[in-house]
Design a protein around this motif. Structure first.
Motif, PDB file in Angstrom:
ATOM      1  N   GLU A  93      39.493  29.377  48.121  1.00 45.81           N
ATOM      2  CA  GLU A  93      40.175  30.447  48.857  1.00 45.81           C
ATOM      3  C   GLU A  93      41.530  30.754  48.237  1.00 45.81           C
ATOM      4  O   GLU A  93      41.939  31.919  48.149  1.00 45.81           O
ATOM      5  N   SER A  94      42.219  29.720  47.801  1.00 44.66           N
ATOM      6  CA  SER A  94      43.524  29.925  47.170  1.00 44.66           C
ATOM      7  C   SER A  94      43.368  30.601  45.810  1.00 44.66           C
ATOM      8  O   SER A  94      44.232  31.369  45.381  1.00 44.66           O
ATOM      9  N   LEU A  95      42.253  30.317  45.133  1.00 44.57           N
ATOM     10  CA  LEU A  95      41.994  30.986  43.853  1.00 44.57           C
ATOM     11  C   LEU A  95      41.877  32.495  44.055  1.00 44.57           C
ATOM     12  O   LEU A  95      42.385  33.285  43.255  1.00 44.57           O
ATOM     13  N   LEU A  96      41.213  32.905  45.142  1.00 44.01           N
ATOM     14  CA  LEU A  96      41.068  34.333  45.430  1.00 44.01           C
ATOM     15  C   LEU A  96      42.439  34.982  45.650  1.00 44.01           C
ATOM     16  O   LEU A  96      42.712  36.071  45.144  1.00 44.01           O
ATOM     17  N   LEU A  97      43.311  34.285  46.398  1.00 41.71           N
ATOM     18  CA  LEU A  97      44.646  34.830  46.647  1.00 41.71           C
ATOM     19  C   LEU A  97      45.468  34.873  45.356  1.00 41.71           C
ATOM     20  O   LEU A  97      46.180  35.849  45.094  1.00 41.71           O
ATOM     21  N   ALA A  98      45.348  33.827  44.550  1.00 44.76           N
ATOM     22  CA  ALA A  98      46.075  33.803  43.272  1.00 44.76           C
ATOM     23  C   ALA A  98      45.617  34.951  42.376  1.00 44.76           C
ATOM     24  O   ALA A  98      46.431  35.604  41.704  1.00 44.76           O
ATOM     25  N   GLY A  99      44.303  35.217  42.370  1.00 40.98           N
ATOM     26  CA  GLY A  99      43.777  36.329  41.582  1.00 40.98           C
ATOM     27  C   GLY A  99      44.286  37.665  42.090  1.00 40.98           C
ATOM     28  O   GLY A  99      44.626  38.557  41.304  1.00 40.98           O
ATOM     29  N   PHE A 100      44.339  37.814  43.400  1.00 42.10           N
ATOM     30  CA  PHE A 100      44.855  39.046  44.018  1.00 42.10           C
ATOM     31  C   PHE A 100      46.320  39.256  43.645  1.00 42.10           C
ATOM     32  O   PHE A 100      46.726  40.364  43.273  1.00 42.10           O
ATOM     33  N   MET A 101      47.113  38.192  43.722  1.00 45.89           N
ATOM     34  CA  MET A 101      48.526  38.279  43.365  1.00 45.89           C
ATOM     35  C   MET A 101      48.709  38.584  41.879  1.00 45.89           C
ATOM     36  O   MET A 101      49.593  39.352  41.489  1.00 45.89           O
ATOM     37  N   ALA A 102      47.850  38.002  41.054  1.00 48.23           N
ATOM     38  CA  ALA A 102      47.904  38.286  39.615  1.00 48.23           C
ATOM     39  C   ALA A 102      47.625  39.765  39.358  1.00 48.23           C
ATOM     40  O   ALA A 102      48.244  40.383  38.483  1.00 48.23           O
ATOM     41  N   GLY A 103      46.692  40.334  40.134  1.00 44.20           N
ATOM     42  CA  GLY A 103      46.399  41.763  40.005  1.00 44.20           C
ATOM     43  C   GLY A 103      47.615  42.615  40.321  1.00 44.20           C
ATOM     44  O   GLY A 103      47.896  43.613  39.637  1.00 44.20           O
ATOM     45  N   ILE A 104      48.359  42.231  41.353  1.00 43.70           N
ATOM     46  CA  ILE A 104      49.580  42.973  41.709  1.00 43.70           C
ATOM     47  C   ILE A 104      50.598  42.894  40.576  1.00 43.70           C
ATOM     48  O   ILE A 104      51.229  43.893  40.212  1.00 43.70           O
ATOM     49  N   GLU A 283      46.032  50.126  30.430  1.00 45.63           N
ATOM     50  CA  GLU A 283      45.129  48.973  30.433  1.00 45.63           C
ATOM     51  C   GLU A 283      45.584  47.930  31.449  1.00 45.63           C
ATOM     52  O   GLU A 283      44.770  47.366  32.186  1.00 45.63           O
ATOM     53  N   LEU A 284      46.890  47.684  31.515  1.00 47.30           N
ATOM     54  CA  LEU A 284      47.405  46.721  32.487  1.00 47.30           C
ATOM     55  C   LEU A 284      47.208  47.217  33.917  1.00 47.30           C
ATOM     56  O   LEU A 284      46.920  46.423  34.824  1.00 47.30           O
ATOM     57  N   VAL A 285      47.375  48.518  34.126  1.00 50.01           N
ATOM     58  CA  VAL A 285      47.144  49.082  35.457  1.00 50.01           C
ATOM     59  C   VAL A 285      45.688  48.881  35.864  1.00 50.01           C
ATOM     60  O   VAL A 285      45.380  48.447  36.991  1.00 50.01           O
ATOM     61  N   GLY A 286      44.762  49.194  34.941  1.00 48.87           N
ATOM     62  CA  GLY A 286      43.337  49.006  35.225  1.00 48.87           C
ATOM     63  C   GLY A 286      42.997  47.552  35.491  1.00 48.87           C
ATOM     64  O   GLY A 286      42.258  47.229  36.432  1.00 48.87           O
ATOM     65  N   GLN A 287      43.551  46.655  34.666  1.00 50.59           N
ATOM     66  CA  GLN A 287      43.321  45.225  34.876  1.00 50.59           C
ATOM     67  C   GLN A 287      43.881  44.788  36.228  1.00 50.59           C
ATOM     68  O   GLN A 287      43.270  43.969  36.939  1.00 50.59           O
ATOM     69  N   ILE A 289      44.376  46.631  39.040  1.00 56.75           N
ATOM     70  CA  ILE A 289      43.553  47.123  40.154  1.00 56.75           C
ATOM     71  C   ILE A 289      42.249  46.330  40.257  1.00 56.75           C
ATOM     72  O   ILE A 289      41.811  45.945  41.345  1.00 56.75           O
ATOM     73  N   ALA A 290      41.616  46.070  39.106  1.00 61.45           N
ATOM     74  CA  ALA A 290      40.358  45.313  39.102  1.00 61.45           C
ATOM     75  C   ALA A 290      40.558  43.916  39.682  1.00 61.45           C
ATOM     76  O   ALA A 290      39.726  43.424  40.459  1.00 61.45           O
ATOM     77  N   ASN A 291      41.672  43.274  39.325  1.00 60.86           N
ATOM     78  CA  ASN A 291      41.907  41.913  39.815  1.00 60.86           C
ATOM     79  C   ASN A 291      42.423  41.882  41.250  1.00 60.86           C
ATOM     80  O   ASN A 291      42.406  40.815  41.882  1.00 60.86           O
ATOM     81  N   MET A 292      42.844  43.011  41.767  1.00 62.40           N
ATOM     82  CA  MET A 292      43.192  43.079  43.198  1.00 62.40           C
ATOM     83  C   MET A 292      41.940  43.278  44.049  1.00 62.40           C
ATOM     84  O   MET A 292      41.835  42.739  45.157  1.00 62.40           O
ATOM     85  N   ILE A 293      40.996  44.052  43.545  1.00 58.44           N
ATOM     86  CA  ILE A 293      39.799  44.369  44.325  1.00 58.44           C
ATOM     87  C   ILE A 293      38.729  43.279  44.213  1.00 58.44           C
ATOM     88  O   ILE A 293      38.083  42.925  45.207  1.00 58.44           O
ATOM     89  N   THR A 294      38.551  42.721  43.014  1.00 62.63           N
ATOM     90  CA  THR A 294      37.490  41.725  42.804  1.00 62.63           C
ATOM     91  C   THR A 294      37.577  40.531  43.757  1.00 62.63           C
ATOM     92  O   THR A 294      36.548  40.123  44.318  1.00 62.63           O
ATOM     93  N   PRO A 295      38.748  39.937  43.995  1.00 60.75           N
ATOM     94  CA  PRO A 295      38.809  38.792  44.929  1.00 60.75           C
ATOM     95  C   PRO A 295      38.413  39.149  46.362  1.00 60.75           C
ATOM     96  O   PRO A 295      38.015  38.263  47.122  1.00 60.75           O
ATOM     97  N   LEU A 296      38.533  40.422  46.724  1.00 60.06           N
ATOM     98  CA  LEU A 296      38.158  40.831  48.072  1.00 60.06           C
ATOM     99  C   LEU A 296      36.656  40.708  48.300  1.00 60.06           C
ATOM    100  O   LEU A 296      36.185  40.731  49.441  1.00 60.06           O
ATOM    101  N   PHE A 297      35.904  40.571  47.201  1.00 61.10           N
ATOM    102  CA  PHE A 297      34.455  40.406  47.292  1.00 61.10           C
ATOM    103  C   PHE A 297      34.017  39.053  46.731  1.00 61.10           C
ATOM    104  O   PHE A 297      32.858  38.868  46.346  1.00 61.10           O
ATOM    105  N   GLY A 298      34.954  38.131  46.664  1.00 65.75           N
ATOM    106  CA  GLY A 298      34.617  36.774  46.244  1.00 65.75           C
ATOM    107  C   GLY A 298      34.656  36.531  44.754  1.00 65.75           C
ATOM    108  O   GLY A 298      34.309  35.429  44.296  1.00 65.75           O
TER     109      GLY A 298
END
Length: 588
Positions: A93-104, A283-287, A289-298
């Motif tokens: 679960e913390s990995l998902l949050l870390a990934g979301f934060m990395a996306g931001i 490219e960074l913007v796309g990366q 957004i992708a890393n913000m949305i992907t954790p929301l689906f596991g």
């Protein structure tokens, strides 16, 4: 107009023939991505389906929103040690949050146009941690390759290596055979069927062999992680608290930096293969957004995958649609065939990741850099060893620090400050340092050639080299700064100290100064303090000015004859100013 070209320029002239090429390349890359997605997820310490979810969602979003026409995004081997460490320390679960934060973080890096900064990360640092990650991945798969049982996973490389040796007696011969079959198939497939993905054939052949000959004898994905569901991932927003953000901001930053580096390196590779030009900030913007949305689906963190991007190009891709098709192919496979993946032996996944590690190790470049035995070799070795034996976070920090310190030292050694006088044997009377000797040096005019960047690393040595040699207090101090391309505020501070100290009893003259150093002097007020009349474009003009500052009485009987005029001055006669344009021009 800019906005239009940004979103539609990559599809200019798109046709049905273009779609056919994108479709073919998308299918090929999609098929390759399936086993890799599962393998990277398992190696990261999470269930294989999460790698599939990442491949689908991040793959589509990175292609649509990223800055490269050919980029294929998804889970990569570079992330494995980082993600595994997070899962071990904090949980999935913390990995998902870390990934979301990395996306931001990635999103804001792109918005604030920081994409170009990543290119300043020294190559020895990137080679060092990439090779270190390859070693971690390779060693991490030995247990599955040998079919060892009772092996516990640890965050530390040494602890994991110790586990392998402790349980070496539990080798499963059937697992070794299956792993060897998969490895041999992967190595032979490109030679006989080059257009068919080796990892896929290797998994199919070894899985069939295990099911037919060694049923129930080897660990499989299903027996270890449970059956892979063919249902779509569910949306779930991670729990966000201030405490969890504080806890995970470090890991999130590492994921963001690693993802940014990996994606932009992949985009550069794509540019080199196609002659195109990517947009690093987009490219960074796309990366992001992708890393913000992907954790929301596991899904787990994703980035640009160099090998899959190269495969995409080699199979004829012409637009981002190939990346979208690759994601759709993986989605269809998930819906139709996911349960069958549960019978894949873990021993079959091991050689897939070992080959990935071998290919990403950049062993030839690594060895070549080490053989050079330079400062870069030290940075490379330090980054590599720290990645393997400590952590990627520490490795990158120390590697960058080493690189900065060593670079500063090398740059400081470039600054040369030496006394000079005109060379009468040269047709243009060039200023030369070899003309200064104990018996040939003007006691009243000290001329210094200053060459190289004047910055914090070299400023103190610059001051000492001048102050230690003008203790006899000449009338004029001339600084020839035509070869000083850059000066920082520390360099300006030491220069100011010299000028202000010398101005108490003499005159400072500066010649040939470049735009950057003079702009710094103007901003700090040192230019006005020195006086505009003390700045000259050519050394000849400055010498004429300086000769008028001499104490003629001290010239009487002087035998140094540093300048042409000295013969007349020594005899007490009036001297004639040199007005030859060629001499002045060549005394720059």
């Amino acid at each position: 107009m800019e906005k239009k070209s940004m979103f539609t320029g990559r599809y200019a002239g798109y046709s049905f023939q273009s779609f056919k090429k994108d479709f073919l390349s998308g299918v090929v890359v999609g098929v390759i991505a399936i086993p890799l997605g599962m393998a990277f997820a398992i190696a990261s310490g999470v269930n294989p389906e999460y790698g599939i979810y990442t491949t689908i969602i991040a793959g589509i979003l990175i292609s649509l929103l990223g800055g490269s026409k050919f980029q294929i995004g998804g889970p990569t081997g570079a992330f494995i040690p980082v993600l595994f460490a997070i899962v071990i320390a904090y949980g999935y679960e913390s990995l998902l949050l870390a990934g979301f934060m990395a996306g931001i973080i990635l999103l804001f890096m792109g918005i604030f146009k920081l994409g170009s900064l990543i290119q300043y990360i020294p190559r020895p640092v990137t080679i060092g941690f990439t090779s270190g990650i390859a070693v971690i991945i390779f060693v991490g798969q030995i247990a599955n390759f040998l079919g060892l049982t009772g092996v516990e996973k640890h965050e530390s490389f040494l602890a994991n290596t110790r586990e392998i040796f402790m349980h070496i007696g539990t080798i499963n011969v059937y697992s070794v055979i299956i792993a060897a079959v998969c490895l041999a198939t992967m190595l032979l497939t490109p030679k006989f069927i080059p257009k068919v993905p080796g990892p896929l054939i290797g998994l199919l052949v070894s899985t069939v062999a295990a099911s037919v000959f060694f049923a129930g004898e080897v660990a499989t994905i299903g027996s270890t992680f449970g059956e892979i569901s063919n249902s779509l991932p569910k949306f779930q927003f991670p729990e966000i608290t201030f405490e969890r953000i504080q806890l995970l901001i470090g890991p999130a930053f590492v994921i963001a930096m690693l993802g940014g580096i990996e994606s932009l390196l992949s985009a550069v590779v794509a540019d080199g293969m196609t002659g195109s030009k990517h947009n690093s900030n987009r490219e960074l913007v796309g990366q992001g957004i992708a890393n913000m949305i992907t954790p929301l689906f596991g899904g787990i963190p994703a980035t640009g995958a160099i090998a899959r991007t190269a495969t995409n190009i080699k199979n004829g891709a012409v637009s981002p649609f190939s990346g979208v098709i690759h994601g759709v192919v993986v989605l269809l496979v998930l819906l139709l065939f996911a349960p069958y993946a549960s019978v894949i032996p873990l021993a079959s996944m091991a050689p897939v990741l070992m080959i990935v590690a071998w290919n990403m190790s950049e062993r030839h470049t690594f060895i070549d850099l080490l053989k050079m035995k330079t400062a870069d070799s030290l940075v490379l070795a330090a980054t590599f060893l720290l990645t393997v034996f400590v952590s990627l976070t520490v490795a990158v920090q120390v590697g960058l620090l080493f690189a900065v310190v060593l670079f500063t030292k090398q740059m400081s050694e470039l600054l040369v400050t030496a006394k000079a006088l005109p060379d009468p044997d040269h047709k243009d009377e060039k200023m030369a340092t070899h003309m200064v000797t104990d018996i040939h040096d003007c006691p009243q005019i000290s001329i210094y050639n200053v060459e190289g960047p004047l910055f914090f690393g070299s400023a103190q040595a610059f001051e000492q080299s001048i102050m230690n040699t003008i203790n006899y207090r000449p009338n004029v101090l001339m600084l020839r700064m035509g070869k000083v391309p850059y000066m920082d505020t520390t360099g300006e501070s030491y220069l100011s100290s010299i000028i202000k100290d010398f101005s108490k009893h003499g005159t400072v003259v500066i010649t040939g100064i470049k735009p950057h150093p003079i702009s710094v002097m103007k901003k700090t007020g040192l230019y006005d303090y020195t006086g505009e009349e003390h700045f000259f474009g050519h050394t000849g003009e400055a010498i004429d000015f300086s000769l008028n500052k001499l104490d003629r009485n001290k010239c009487l009987g002087c035998q140094h004859f540093a300048f042409k005029e000295c013969t007349a001055l020594s005899a007490g006669l009036e001297f004639r100013k040199i007005e030859t344009a060629g001499v002045e021009e060549n005394l720059k």
